[in-house]
Write an enzyme that holds these catalytic residues in place. Structure first.
Site, mmCIF file in Angstrom:
data_model
loop_
_atom_site.group_PDB
_atom_site.id
_atom_site.type_symbol
_atom_site.label_atom_id
_atom_site.label_comp_id
_atom_site.label_asym_id
_atom_site.label_seq_id
_atom_site.Cartn_x
_atom_site.Cartn_y
_atom_site.Cartn_z
ATOM 1 N N HIS A 199 12.119 16.143 10.204
ATOM 2 C CA HIS A 199 11.720 17.019 11.302
ATOM 3 C C HIS A 199 12.268 18.421 11.136
ATOM 4 C CE1 HIS A 199 10.803 13.402 14.034
ATOM 5 N NE2 HIS A 199 9.755 13.824 13.398
ATOM 6 N N ARG A 222 -4.632 15.254 7.555
ATOM 7 C CA ARG A 222 -4.024 13.943 7.284
ATOM 8 C C ARG A 222 -3.668 13.290 8.617
ATOM 9 N NH1 ARG A 222 -1.509 16.996 2.631
ATOM 10 N NH2 ARG A 222 -1.854 15.739 0.760
ATOM 11 N N ARG A 257 -9.391 13.058 7.803
ATOM 12 C CA ARG A 257 -9.307 11.885 6.937
ATOM 13 C C ARG A 257 -8.818 10.719 7.786
ATOM 14 N NH1 ARG A 257 -5.290 11.756 1.946
ATOM 15 N NH2 ARG A 257 -3.647 11.701 3.477
ATOM 16 N N GLU A 304 -10.343 9.075 -5.192
ATOM 17 C CA GLU A 304 -8.953 8.948 -5.626
ATOM 18 C C GLU A 304 -8.787 7.806 -6.601
ATOM 19 O OE1 GLU A 304 -6.115 10.095 -2.229
ATOM 20 O OE2 GLU A 304 -7.661 8.892 -1.242
ATOM 21 N N ASN A 349 -4.076 14.111 -6.343
ATOM 22 C CA ASN A 349 -2.716 13.545 -6.428
ATOM 23 C C ASN A 349 -2.791 12.066 -6.785
ATOM 24 O OD1 ASN A 349 -2.061 16.011 -5.362
ATOM 25 N ND2 ASN A 349 -1.729 15.248 -3.289
ATOM 26 N N ASP A 350 -3.609 11.350 -6.035
ATOM 27 C CA ASP A 350 -3.743 9.926 -6.326
ATOM 28 C C ASP A 350 -4.613 9.698 -7.557
ATOM 29 O OD1 ASP A 350 -2.232 8.209 -4.615
ATOM 30 O OD2 ASP A 350 -3.376 9.021 -2.943
ATOM 31 N N ARG A 380 3.065 9.080 -9.096
ATOM 32 C CA ARG A 380 3.214 10.475 -8.678
ATOM 33 C C ARG A 380 4.590 10.773 -8.104
ATOM 34 N NH1 ARG A 380 -0.884 10.703 -3.429
ATOM 35 N NH2 ARG A 380 0.409 12.302 -2.497
ATOM 36 N N CYS A 414 -8.793 18.455 -2.919
ATOM 37 C CA CYS A 414 -7.761 18.690 -1.911
ATOM 38 C C CYS A 414 -6.373 18.208 -2.339
ATOM 39 C CB CYS A 414 -8.154 18.041 -0.584
ATOM 40 S SG CYS A 414 -8.314 16.257 -0.692
#
Ligand code: PEP
Ligand code: MG
Length: 753
Positions: free
Chosen positions: A367, A474, A510, A609, A632-633, A643, A680
């Site tokens: 946070h 996300r 998503r 992905e 990324n994936d 990753r 993305c």
């Protein structure tokens, strides 16, 4: 543990006797000897021994009742070695009815311990660090009761004060220093938020010295504790009332954690066992910190930080020492150094002076990091031993771009950084001036620049980025930041707010992508050998369709006559997509039947992905409105390289023929079918990669908000055709990476990298 069954008379009596010893005459080693005898007597054990951790991670026997006295200061175990070493390494109690059967048992003949069968040891903890171990042993095999374990943990708390007092080993040994004194120092950590800052260190050590450990009147202590808890809740409520947006969301979660019954019960239990309220808070805080080292799940670790922060607040309310932290003297720029930091604590500091944050712990999802990012404060995390090595008032250069710190820098380093900061701020200003300009190459090709968003701060600052929309929202991020599953109304409000803040620009929501490294605190999917390739994303949604249907319902409600764009993550085959679409159709029909206004326009996309999907595009593309490449994936699966493993981070390059050829084949198929393809993953926001992607043919790039300005500057500086020609000429090669060649080409052709 079932606290109600524990009878505390034993520990209270023992603590009262220990208090008398501590307050009495004599040197610390003699006091320690008396204390081990008291413990042995009280727990009806033949042996009680105390091991103290010395420099070099060695545990040395300092005092014993029952083992051979000649072993004192002779028996030494490394952390991790033997039962005592194991307790120190794990910072956890260990209770055994037959110690010698344990695989870690290390026989030390000088102690004469072969006669003893059962063993109970607990760590001596202070501030989350292990200072030693206290253990009892019995001749007859026996199981130690919960009450006995609790009692030994409570007396370990008092022993911690004795060890930390400096009368047994020098304080330097318990403080972890590296002997480099005041020399300049370069330290490395994790990049949590980019940017450069120079300032004077303020050490965030909300440490309130608790001197009185043993309670005179446990009932009265319990009352004090309850009053302080009420006070703290009241103060948090006031803070909540005065906050908004992102801050409010985070504080709300935090306020919920403050009401965690388990945490408060454990503190009350410790008071009932004879400690003062302050000592009880500290004991539970110490346990929590020690356990934190064993938690690998990043989200749970953050919740533990919140508990740590709350313990400090509670101590302030108990001692009346409120706002002890945060108000640093003077007016210089501050670099805050903290072991960990709660969101409320960060807000205690003067926003105008706080220029950088160094965390010994911390992670991208913490946070404090999220808030610092929203405020544009550079952060370096996971800096090992930052606490012992950086001192209050030190000058520090914080380089968030490279995750490094220069402590007490020499004049030439300082001058070099000041120059870099000057150049950087000029460049940032120049990029900001392009905010309302299109991302268009010198030869007239326009590229759509979108942001990846997840926390509210990304949306509140959306307009400042000058982006064309949100290419990836996300949705799991808000799910992760809550203590319970958000219901349809909560989700509707949340998505509605996102659409409001996007102000008419498109947002690709998503659907829930949990599993893998993203776990929800209220949902345990069970252990998996390989979670990235496990039960995650739409695989979960298809097995738990109501979860997805509720989310789709909320998205439909939130859009209400506005455009709705949604996409499914980790789709592996067309049949899976069809099943997902069936669920969407059900929700659309449901909305229609109930007269809920439908979206003005609905576009449905899929994230590519999983490599298998690339071989079904012919069937998939006609079914969807857009495809978004989650690089990324995708590349972790294509290269079979996790990753998240640092050792593999630079092993394979996305700027290599196999990766770029793969992307090119997707684009060719997309163009043929007339379906737009965006990207993305992280690579879209890196300048050199963005150049290559545009040269390959991508016209929609989605990236972190901070990347939009530099990527726009790059696109406006490049002439596309020569870069595209050059790139194509390299794709047939067998190079490990095209990175350096592309960089040289870009620099030769005036591309602003
Ligand atoms: C990706 O995999 O590239 C992606 C954008 O999704 P995430 O990073 O959230 O897994
Ligand atoms: Mg992904």
């Amino acid at each position: 543990m079932a606290p109600a069954t524990i009878n505390h008379t034993g520990s209270r009596r023992l603590l009262a006797r220990m208090r008398d010893v501590m307050a009495g005459e004599g040197a610390d080693p003699a006091k320690l000897d008396r204390i081990v005898t008291l413990i042995a007597g009280d727990l009806v054990a033949e042996v009680c021994s105390v091991y103290v951790q010395r420099a070099g991670e060695v545990l040395e026997l300092f005092s014993t009742h029952g083992l051979a006295i000649s072993a004192v200061h002779r028996t030494r175990l490394r952390v991790g070695e033997g039962l005592v070493g194991l307790i120190a390494a794990q910072a956890r109690p260990l209770s055994l009815d037959e110690a010698q059967d344990h695989p870690n048992f290390a026989f030390r003949p000088e102690t004469g311990e072969e006669a003893f069968h059962s063993f109970l040891g607990v760590p001596i903890l202070r501030g989350g660090r292990v200072l030693g171990v206290v253990a009892v042993q019995n001749v007859t095999p026996r199981n130690y009761s919960e009450e006995e374990i609790e009692t030994l943990e409570t007396v370990a708390m008092v022993l911690a004060e004795l060890v930390a007092g400096g009368g047994l080993v020098s304080r330097d040994e318990t403080r972890m220093v590296d002997g480099i004194g005041m020399l300049p120092l370069r330290m490395e950590g994790m990049r949590l938020n980019p940017g450069l800052a120079i300032g004077q260190v303020v050490v965030h050590e909300p440490c309130i010295e608790v001197r009185k450990l043993v309670a005179e009147d446990p009932e009265a202590e319990l009352q004090r504790l309850r009053l302080a808890v009420d006070d703290m809740h009241g103060a948090l409520d006031t803070m909540l009332e005065n906050s908004e947006g992102e801050h409010r969301d985070i504080l709300e979660t935090y306020r919920m954690i403050a009401e965690d019954a388990g945490w408060l019960t454990r503190i009350e239990e410790s008071v009932a066992s004879g400690l003062t309220a302050e000592a009880a808070v500290q004991k539970v805080q110490s346990d929590v910190r020690a356990r934190m080292n064993q938690v690998s799940d990043p989200y749970l670790r953050e919740r533990v930080h919140d508990l740590d922060d709350l313990a400090n607040r509670l101590l302030q309310h108990l001692t009346g020492d409120i706002h002890l932290v945060g108000v640093a003297e003077g007016d210089s720029d501050i670099i805050l150094v903290a072991r960990s930091l709660g969101p409320a604590e960060l807000m205690d500091y003067d926003r105008d002076r706080l220029k950088g944050l160094v965390l010994e712990e911390g992670s991208p999802t913490s946070h404090a990091t999220i808030l610092a990012r929203a405020a544009g404060i550079p952060v370096v995390g996971r800096v090992r031993e930052a606490f012992g090595r950086i001192e209050e008032g030190d000058q520090v250069i914080l380089d968030g771009d490279h995750g490094q710190l220069f402590v007490r820098p020499s004049d030439d380093v300082l001058t070099a950084f000041m120059d870099t900061m000057e150049i950087r701020s000029r460049r940032v200003a120049a990029q900001a001036a392009l905010r309302d300009e299109p991302a268009i190459t010198r030869d007239g090709i326009e590229v759509e620049l979108l942001i990846n968003a997840g926390v509210q701060a990304d949306m509140t600052h959306f307009a400042e980025t000058g982006a064309d929309g949100v290419g990836l929202y996300r949705t799991e991020v808000p799910f992760m930041a809550r203590a319970t599953l958000p219901n349809v109304e909560d989700q509707t409000a949340l998505y509605g707010r996102v659409l409001d803040l996007a102000d008419g620009k498109p947002v690709a929501f998503r659907t829930l992508d949990v599993g893998g490294d993203k776990l929800l605190p209220y949902w345990d999917p069970g252990e998996e050998e390989n979670p990235a390739m496990g039960w995650r994303a739409v695989r979960m949604s298809l097995d738990r369709p109501m979860l997805l249907r509720h989310q789709l319902r909320a998205l439909i409600h939130a859009a209400a006559e506005r455009e709705l764009k949604l996409m499914f993550p980790m789709v592996t085959e067309v049949a899976e997509y069809d099943s997902l679409h069936d669920l969407l159709d059900m929700e659309l029909r449901r909305a229609q039947k109930r007269g809920v206004p439908l979206p003005s326009n609905l576009s449905v996309g899929v994230m590519l992905e999983v490599p298998a999907l690339a071989f079904q595009l012919e069937a998939l593309l006609p079914r969807i409105n857009f495809l978004s490449v989650g690089s990324n994936d995708l590349f972790q699966f294509l290269f079979a390289a996790d990753r998240g493993t640092p050792l593999l981070a630079d092993r394979y390059d996305v700027l290599s023929p196999p990766a770029l050829n793969f992307l090119r084949s997707l684009l060719l198929q997309g163009n043929r079918a007339g379906v737009p393809i965006s990207i993305c993953g992280e690579m879209a926001g890196k300048p050199l990669e963005a150049m290559a992607l545009v040269a390959l043919g991508f016209r929609h790039l989605s990236m972190s908000p901070a990347a939009v300005a530099p990527v726009k500057e790059l696109i406006r500086s490049m002439e596309l055709s020569p870069v595209a020609r050059y790139l194509r000429s390299q794709l047939k090669g067998t190079d490990h990476s095209l990175r350096e060649r592309l960089r040289a080409f870009a620099l030769d052709h005036g591309v602003a990298l």
